[in-house]
Design an enzyme around this catalytic site. Structure first.
Site, PDB file in Angstrom:
ATOM      1  N   ARG A   1      -5.384   2.370  -0.434  1.00 17.52           N
ATOM      2  CA  ARG A   1      -4.106   3.101  -0.509  1.00 17.52           C
ATOM      3  C   ARG A   1      -3.240   2.816   0.738  1.00 17.52           C
ATOM      4  O   ARG A   1      -2.247   2.100   0.659  1.00 17.52           O
ATOM      5  CB  ARG A   1      -4.374   4.615  -0.667  1.00 17.52           C
TER       6      ARG A   1
ATOM      7  N   CYS B   1       2.960  -1.819   9.293  1.00 16.75           N
ATOM      8  CA  CYS B   1       3.716  -0.595   9.499  1.00 16.75           C
ATOM      9  C   CYS B   1       5.175  -0.968   9.298  1.00 16.75           C
ATOM     10  O   CYS B   1       5.696  -1.833   9.997  1.00 16.75           O
ATOM     11  CB  CYS B   1       3.469  -0.033  10.891  1.00 16.75           C
TER      12      CYS B   1
END
Ligand code: HMG
Ligand code: MG
Length: 298
Positions: A15, A240
């Site tokens: 995930r 990120c």
């Protein structure tokens, strides 16, 4: 405080890792990854998320992933769910648990889920009520606990207040997320000390991203504070979106190696774990972000 004898690893690679990979991962590769992780001994896998697919297209096939995975008894296949709609989608495909998330920074909450922190917590009431009725455990994440990409420093008291609120609402565990990986060991200790004043230490998990290379140091600091639940992502999958070139979550292989060195039990076979991480990295066509996997694969 002495180190815990045993640690539970929450594998978030399928995930948190894959949601941040630039290219889409084929559904079959996600299924294979989850099955390989279970084969390596992981018994808690966050297998996907049921958010608005326009926001996170990488997770649009989570339904197929949950339906396609060969389930093993005793393993929890969890889903990240932002609202009742997501919860219902997750339960329809047999998620055993769900996780909700709130930010410790107003700016991040607006950017990530399009509402204020208190609105987001209010939004979870209906989800938690449904989960209670169906006896589905709910885990709570707090993101940006050690810093926000938009507003900088985050107050530990703010994190403790949100943790206490989520815990009171019915989350059985609160995972403290250093979303952008800016935390350091001293700050991690101070944060955990503050949060542990309002909820039991056994109910707190550490979720460290490795953007600044501090994740393992922060995890060691957390272990010293008595934390015994660690979130990690095989092969350090993910990136990120807020920091160019940033890495994802701490690699599960590296956490397992650390725990082995400390004699802390975890139930995971490191070689099989490395196989799982290297296989998905090959499919994604990129080198693993696990230093241990790189060292042991030569
Ligand atoms: P929204 O778009 O702001 O607004 O969604 P909405 O609630 O009014 O919904 C608009 C549309 O989204 C509607 O569709 C809804 O049906 C649909 P339309 O009428 O336009 O066709 N929709 C959904 N569709 C599928 N599943 C759903 C769902 N909900 C609404 N569950 C929402 C609000 C929160 C859903 C949205 O902002 C969202 O999905 N955000 C995703 C954010 C996300 O996934 N972030 C990454 C996870 S958090 C994280 O990674 C941090 C963590 O790892 C910890 C750490 O590292 O610190 C956990
Ligand atoms: Mg995360």
């Amino acid at each position: 405080m002495s180190l815990p004898k045993q640690v539970r690893i929450v594998e978030v690679g399928p995930r948190d890792g894959l949601q941040n990979e630039k290219q889409a991962t084929p559904t079959s590769a996600k299924i294979q990854l989850i099955e390989n992780l279970v084969d390596a001994g992981l018994n808690y896998i966050e297998a996907g998320s049921f958010v608005n697919p326009k926001w996170v297209p990488q997770m649009a096939d989570s339904g197929e992933v949950f339906s396609g995975v060969a389930r093993k008894a005793g393993v929890t296949y969890a889903a990240l769910t932002p609202n009742l709609q997501g919860y219902e989608r997750a339960i329809a495909v047999g998620a055993n648990e769900v996780a909700i998330f709130a930010a410790a920074s107003e700016a991040f909450s607006q950017k990530n889920i399009n509402c204020s922190i208190s609105e987001s917590i209010k939004r979870f009431e209906a989800l938690i009520a449904a989960a209670k009725q169906q006896q589905i455990p709910v885990r709570g994440y707090i993101s940006c606990v050690l810093g926000c990409p938009y507003s900088g420093a985050v107050d530990a008291e703010m994190v403790a207040n949100i943790a206490s609120e989520l815990f009171a609402m019915g989350c059985y565990e609160i995972s403290l997320g250093d979303t952008i990986g800016v935390g350091t060991a001293g700050k991690t200790k101070q944060l955990i000390e503050t949060v542990a004043r309002v909820i039991p230490i056994s109910k707190i998990a550490a979720h460290m991203h490795d953007t600044y290379g501090q994740a393992l140091a922060n995890i060691y600091a957390a272990l010293e504070m008595g934390i015994s639940v660690i979130d990690s992502s095989v092969a350090g999958l993910g990136g990120c979106p807020y920091a160019v070139g940033a890495t994802g979550n701490v690699a599960t292989e590296d956490v397992v190696y650390l725990l082995n060195g400390l004699g802390i039990e975890h139930g995971i076979d490191l070689e099989k774990l490395i196989y799982a991480g290297n296989t998905i990295s090959n499919i994604l066509g990129k080198p693993t972000n696990s230093r241990v996997a790189r060292a042991m694969s030569k």
